[in-house]
Scaffold this motif. Structure first.
Motif, PDB file in Angstrom:
ATOM      1  N   PHE A  93       0.843  -1.194   0.000  1.00 56.74           N
ATOM      2  CA  PHE A  93       0.000   0.000   0.000  1.00 56.74           C
ATOM      3  C   PHE A  93       0.879   1.245   0.000  1.00 56.74           C
ATOM      4  O   PHE A  93       1.754   1.406   0.864  1.00 56.74           O
ATOM      5  CB  PHE A  93      -0.915  -0.003   1.230  1.00 56.74           C
ATOM      6  N   LEU A  94       0.675   2.112  -0.991  1.00 57.25           N
ATOM      7  CA  LEU A  94       1.510   3.291  -1.146  1.00 57.25           C
ATOM      8  C   LEU A  94       1.173   4.349  -0.101  1.00 57.25           C
ATOM      9  O   LEU A  94       0.010   4.517   0.281  1.00 57.25           O
ATOM     10  CB  LEU A  94       1.331   3.877  -2.550  1.00 57.25           C
ATOM     11  N   ASP A  95       2.186   5.082   0.345  1.00 53.91           N
ATOM     12  CA  ASP A  95       1.984   6.155   1.326  1.00 53.91           C
ATOM     13  C   ASP A  95       1.357   7.390   0.699  1.00 53.91           C
ATOM     14  O   ASP A  95       0.629   8.123   1.365  1.00 53.91           O
ATOM     15  CB  ASP A  95       3.325   6.527   1.984  1.00 53.91           C
ATOM     16  N   ASP A  96       1.651   7.652  -0.561  1.00 59.00           N
ATOM     17  CA  ASP A  96       1.117   8.841  -1.231  1.00 59.00           C
ATOM     18  C   ASP A  96      -0.398   8.771  -1.341  1.00 59.00           C
ATOM     19  O   ASP A  96      -0.976   7.715  -1.607  1.00 59.00           O
ATOM     20  CB  ASP A  96       1.722   8.974  -2.629  1.00 59.00           C
ATOM     21  N   LYS A  97      -1.053   9.929  -1.129  1.00 51.98           N
ATOM     22  CA  LYS A  97      -2.507  10.032  -1.220  1.00 51.98           C
ATOM     23  C   LYS A  97      -2.853  11.113  -2.249  1.00 51.98           C
ATOM     24  O   LYS A  97      -2.888  12.301  -1.931  1.00 51.98           O
ATOM     25  CB  LYS A  97      -3.111  10.341   0.148  1.00 51.98           C
ATOM     26  N   PRO A  98      -3.107  10.730  -3.500  1.00 49.97           N
ATOM     27  CA  PRO A  98      -3.309  11.710  -4.577  1.00 49.97           C
ATOM     28  C   PRO A  98      -4.641  12.452  -4.496  1.00 49.97           C
ATOM     29  O   PRO A  98      -4.801  13.482  -5.142  1.00 49.97           O
ATOM     30  CB  PRO A  98      -3.240  10.859  -5.846  1.00 49.97           C
ATOM     31  N   HIS A  99      -5.619  11.959  -3.716  1.00 50.96           N
ATOM     32  CA  HIS A  99      -6.935  12.585  -3.673  1.00 50.96           C
ATOM     33  C   HIS A  99      -7.286  13.043  -2.257  1.00 50.96           C
ATOM     34  O   HIS A  99      -6.704  12.573  -1.271  1.00 50.96           O
ATOM     35  CB  HIS A  99      -8.002  11.622  -4.183  1.00 50.96           C
ATOM     36  N   VAL A 100      -8.240  13.963  -2.167  1.00 53.01           N
ATOM     37  CA  VAL A 100      -8.618  14.557  -0.879  1.00 53.01           C
ATOM     38  C   VAL A 100      -9.809  13.848  -0.258  1.00 53.01           C
ATOM     39  O   VAL A 100      -9.821  13.554   0.937  1.00 53.01           O
ATOM     40  CB  VAL A 100      -8.933  16.061  -1.058  1.00 53.01           C
ATOM     41  N   LYS A 101     -10.843  13.542  -1.052  1.00 59.46           N
ATOM     42  CA  LYS A 101     -12.031  12.888  -0.517  1.00 59.46           C
ATOM     43  C   LYS A 101     -12.750  12.131  -1.624  1.00 59.46           C
ATOM     44  O   LYS A 101     -12.452  12.291  -2.804  1.00 59.46           O
ATOM     45  CB  LYS A 101     -12.978  13.912   0.097  1.00 59.46           C
ATOM     46  N   GLY A 102     -13.714  11.322  -1.211  1.00 58.91           N
ATOM     47  CA  GLY A 102     -14.540  10.602  -2.162  1.00 58.91           C
ATOM     48  C   GLY A 102     -13.967   9.245  -2.544  1.00 58.91           C
ATOM     49  O   GLY A 102     -12.838   8.892  -2.205  1.00 58.91           O
ATOM     50  N   ILE A 103     -14.790   8.469  -3.253  1.00 60.50           N
ATOM     51  CA  ILE A 103     -14.379   7.161  -3.741  1.00 60.50           C
ATOM     52  C   ILE A 103     -13.606   7.328  -5.047  1.00 60.50           C
ATOM     53  O   ILE A 103     -14.020   8.066  -5.935  1.00 60.50           O
ATOM     54  CB  ILE A 103     -15.606   6.257  -3.965  1.00 60.50           C
ATOM     55  N   ILE A 104     -12.485   6.643  -5.165  1.00 52.34           N
ATOM     56  CA  ILE A 104     -11.680   6.684  -6.394  1.00 52.34           C
ATOM     57  C   ILE A 104     -12.225   5.595  -7.320  1.00 52.34           C
ATOM     58  O   ILE A 104     -12.000   4.409  -7.100  1.00 52.34           O
ATOM     59  CB  ILE A 104     -10.195   6.461  -6.077  1.00 52.34           C
TER      60      ILE A 104
END
Length: 264
Positions: A93-104
């Protein structure tokens, strides 16, 4: 079951995942007449234990990327290493979080190497958009899936700004609204596109003909069809449905088909 993906690393393999969060690797046998499940791997998010919303093969073909939800500080992207021989440690599981909220809802690798971050093209349609797929042979063409009954699929061209090239669709027998779980897929030659439907039917469209109805509709399952993918080499469609069956459909001509299915 939600989604179905055919591997790019080898023409004989495809992957399926479902609400239980388990990714299953299948191998086609006898040129697509049947298939065998080779392995099953749990791929749920770390905190909320969510199943993947979408998966995509890495272009090199040896790993699988999964996306989840951006809510609750949970993991957003996971990488499944298909070369690893360790049973429990090859999901990272990658540490980076490209989005702020919601389902990807979707993850996709671009067909070109230069990934410019500048917005080159913007277009708005009158209804919600669920998915976008790029034509495998002409990267300027892309198909958008929308929620408008009768115009569920919209063909656009990057070179023709603010103009819809073609619209494709069908009238639903069921009153169920168009869902993001129902997906579209290109044929390898880029001339046909398939779509699942809320009805137990696979629709096939020929993009050079601006028809108001499918070129062919295949009654393939007992419940709604989520997706039907074209095999890269064999004359074969592989479909997934909420009736818990995988469908193997041998397509020799768009006007006729031989169908088979097996339960999972």
């Amino acid at each position: 079951m939600y989604h179905l993906f055919v591997a790019s690393m080898n023409r004989d393999f495809f992957l399926i995942f479902a609400l239980d969060g388990v990714v299953n690797l299948w191998q086609l046998q006898a040129r697509g007449s049947t298939a065998n499940c080779l392995s099953s791997t749990e791929c749920v998010s770390v905190k909320q234990r969510r199943w993947p919303e979408d998966i995509a093969w890495h272009p090199h073909g040896n790993s699988l990327f999964s996306v989840f939800s951006a809510d609750g500080g949970d993991s957003q992207v996971a990488v499944l290493d298909l070369n690893s021989r360790k049973e429990r440690s090859h999901v990272n599981f990658l540490d980076d979080k490209p989005h702020v909220k919601g389902i990807i809802n979707n993850i996709m690798f671009m067909p070109w190497e230069d990934t410019s971050r500048r917005t080159d093209y913007s277009h708005q349609v009158e209804s919600k958009c669920m998915n976008v797929v790029t034509n495998p042979c002409g990267f300027n063409l892309f198909m958008v899936q929308t929620g408008t009954v009768g115009k569920q699929l919209r063909l656009f061209d990057y070179r023709v700004r603010q103009l819809e090239v073609h619209a494709f669709g069908w009238e639903q027998e069921t009153s169920e609204s168009q869902s993001a779980l129902i997906d579209q897929a290109w044929s390898p030659d880029g001339l046909y596109i398939t779509s699942g439907s809320a009805d137990p039917v696979i629709h096939i469209f020929y993009i050079r003909y601006n028809a108001k109805k499918p070129s062919q509709s295949i009654k393939a399952h007992q419940k709604r069809v989520f997706k039907a993918l074209w095999h890269r080499t064999f004359p074969l469609l592989i479909s997934i449905s909420s009736d818990l069956n995988i469908g193997l459909h041998k397509i020799y001509h768009i006007s006729s088909s031989a169908l088979s299915a097996f339960s999972v």
